[in-house]
Design a protein around this motif. Sequence first.
Motif, PDB file in Angstrom:
ATOM      1  N   SER A 139     -50.393  12.234   5.487  1.00  0.00           N
ATOM      2  CA  SER A 139     -50.806  12.870   4.236  1.00  0.00           C
ATOM      3  C   SER A 139     -51.500  11.828   3.374  1.00  0.00           C
ATOM      4  CB  SER A 139     -49.606  13.473   3.503  1.00  0.00           C
ATOM      5  OG  SER A 139     -48.672  12.469   3.154  1.00  0.00           O
ATOM      6  N   ARG A 140     -52.143  12.288   2.330  1.00  0.00           N
ATOM      7  CA  ARG A 140     -52.833  11.356   1.444  1.00  0.00           C
ATOM      8  C   ARG A 140     -52.768  11.862   0.009  1.00  0.00           C
ATOM      9  NH1 ARG A 140     -58.672  10.747   3.596  1.00  0.00           N
ATOM     10  NH2 ARG A 140     -58.973   9.524   1.660  1.00  0.00           N
ATOM     11  N   ASP A 141     -52.854  10.919  -0.907  1.00  0.00           N
ATOM     12  CA  ASP A 141     -52.925  11.226  -2.328  1.00  0.00           C
ATOM     13  C   ASP A 141     -54.161  10.503  -2.861  1.00  0.00           C
ATOM     14  OD1 ASP A 141     -52.668  11.436  -5.077  1.00  0.00           O
ATOM     15  OD2 ASP A 141     -50.515  11.198  -5.055  1.00  0.00           O
ATOM     16  N   ASN A 142     -55.225  11.226  -3.028  1.00  0.00           N
ATOM     17  CA  ASN A 142     -56.469  10.594  -3.450  1.00  0.00           C
ATOM     18  C   ASN A 142     -56.394  10.078  -4.893  1.00  0.00           C
ATOM     19  OD1 ASN A 142     -57.544  10.997  -0.951  1.00  0.00           O
ATOM     20  ND2 ASN A 142     -58.959  12.631  -1.559  1.00  0.00           N
ATOM     21  N   ALA A 143     -55.509  10.633  -5.684  1.00  0.00           N
ATOM     22  CA  ALA A 143     -55.337  10.135  -7.047  1.00  0.00           C
ATOM     23  C   ALA A 143     -54.671   8.761  -7.053  1.00  0.00           C
ATOM     24  CB  ALA A 143     -54.512  11.120  -7.861  1.00  0.00           C
ATOM     25  N   LYS A 144     -53.901   8.479  -6.007  1.00  0.00           N
ATOM     26  CA  LYS A 144     -53.201   7.192  -5.909  1.00  0.00           C
ATOM     27  C   LYS A 144     -53.829   6.261  -4.879  1.00  0.00           C
ATOM     28  CE  LYS A 144     -48.698   9.021  -7.307  1.00  0.00           C
ATOM     29  NZ  LYS A 144     -47.260   9.191  -6.930  1.00  0.00           N
ATOM     30  N   ASN A 145     -54.915   6.704  -4.264  1.00  0.00           N
ATOM     31  CA  ASN A 145     -55.585   5.891  -3.233  1.00  0.00           C
ATOM     32  C   ASN A 145     -54.603   5.443  -2.147  1.00  0.00           C
ATOM     33  OD1 ASN A 145     -57.904   6.169  -4.709  1.00  0.00           O
ATOM     34  ND2 ASN A 145     -58.101   4.022  -5.271  1.00  0.00           N
ATOM     35  N   THR A 146     -53.794   6.372  -1.716  1.00  0.00           N
ATOM     36  CA  THR A 146     -52.740   6.038  -0.767  1.00  0.00           C
ATOM     37  C   THR A 146     -52.662   7.081   0.342  1.00  0.00           C
ATOM     38  OG1 THR A 146     -51.461   4.937  -2.515  1.00  0.00           O
ATOM     39  CG2 THR A 146     -50.280   5.549  -0.510  1.00  0.00           C
ATOM     40  N   VAL A 147     -52.443   6.592   1.540  1.00  0.00           N
ATOM     41  CA  VAL A 147     -52.200   7.459   2.688  1.00  0.00           C
ATOM     42  C   VAL A 147     -50.800   7.159   3.204  1.00  0.00           C
ATOM     43  CG1 VAL A 147     -53.271   5.860   4.336  1.00  0.00           C
ATOM     44  CG2 VAL A 147     -53.109   8.294   4.886  1.00  0.00           C
ATOM     45  N   TYR A 148     -50.139   8.187   3.718  1.00  0.00           N
ATOM     46  CA  TYR A 148     -48.754   8.070   4.160  1.00  0.00           C
ATOM     47  C   TYR A 148     -48.616   8.497   5.620  1.00  0.00           C
ATOM     48  CZ  TYR A 148     -48.192   8.282  -0.917  1.00  0.00           C
ATOM     49  OH  TYR A 148     -48.299   8.063  -2.270  1.00  0.00           O
ATOM     50  N   LEU A 149     -47.571   7.997   6.235  1.00  0.00           N
ATOM     51  CA  LEU A 149     -47.186   8.470   7.555  1.00  0.00           C
ATOM     52  C   LEU A 149     -45.674   8.651   7.548  1.00  0.00           C
ATOM     53  CD1 LEU A 149     -48.254   9.185  10.401  1.00  0.00           C
ATOM     54  CD2 LEU A 149     -47.542   6.887  11.097  1.00  0.00           C
ATOM     55  N   GLN A 150     -45.256   9.903   7.513  1.00  0.00           N
ATOM     56  CA  GLN A 150     -43.839  10.222   7.602  1.00  0.00           C
ATOM     57  C   GLN A 150     -43.458  10.321   9.064  1.00  0.00           C
ATOM     58  OE1 GLN A 150     -41.435  10.703   5.110  1.00  0.00           O
ATOM     59  NE2 GLN A 150     -40.009  10.787   6.840  1.00  0.00           N
ATOM     60  N   MET A 151     -42.508   9.514   9.469  1.00  0.00           N
ATOM     61  CA  MET A 151     -42.105   9.460  10.870  1.00  0.00           C
ATOM     62  C   MET A 151     -40.635   9.868  10.979  1.00  0.00           C
ATOM     63  SD  MET A 151     -44.011   5.973  12.113  1.00  0.00           S
ATOM     64  CE  MET A 151     -42.940   4.898  11.167  1.00  0.00           C
TER      65      MET A 151
END
Length: 123
Positions: A71-83
């Motif tokens: 997933s990503r949050d473009n407002a926070k300039n961050t991408v995530y990987l939930q494993m």
Amino acid sequence: QAQLVESGGGLVQAGDSLRLSCAASGFTFSSAAMGWFRQAPGKEREFVATISRIGSGTYYADSAKGRFTISRDNAKNTVYLQMNSLKPEDTGVYYCAAGFSGATIWYGNYKYWGKGTQVTVSS
């Protein structure tokens, strides 16, 4: 200059969960497709997951389907990987990458790379 910084790795037991984060700076994050790759000791870097610029499209390696979520949050300039439901074979260094040719599994399409975060899953 462009920078990607991964975090969230660690040592966990099989069946546990981890959430990796990748903070981006120095480029227009919302213009980049983002990907996660991993590399186990003695093995080549392999694709894990990718997400399109606005998050409308995702694609996973077969090994990640049903267990991992990008997933990503473009407002926070961050991408995530939930494993979730981690397995010992998920052990490796996890890298995030940014590319401008669309979401793709091919590492050659990614322009910027982070330095990685270690994930170790014990049995």
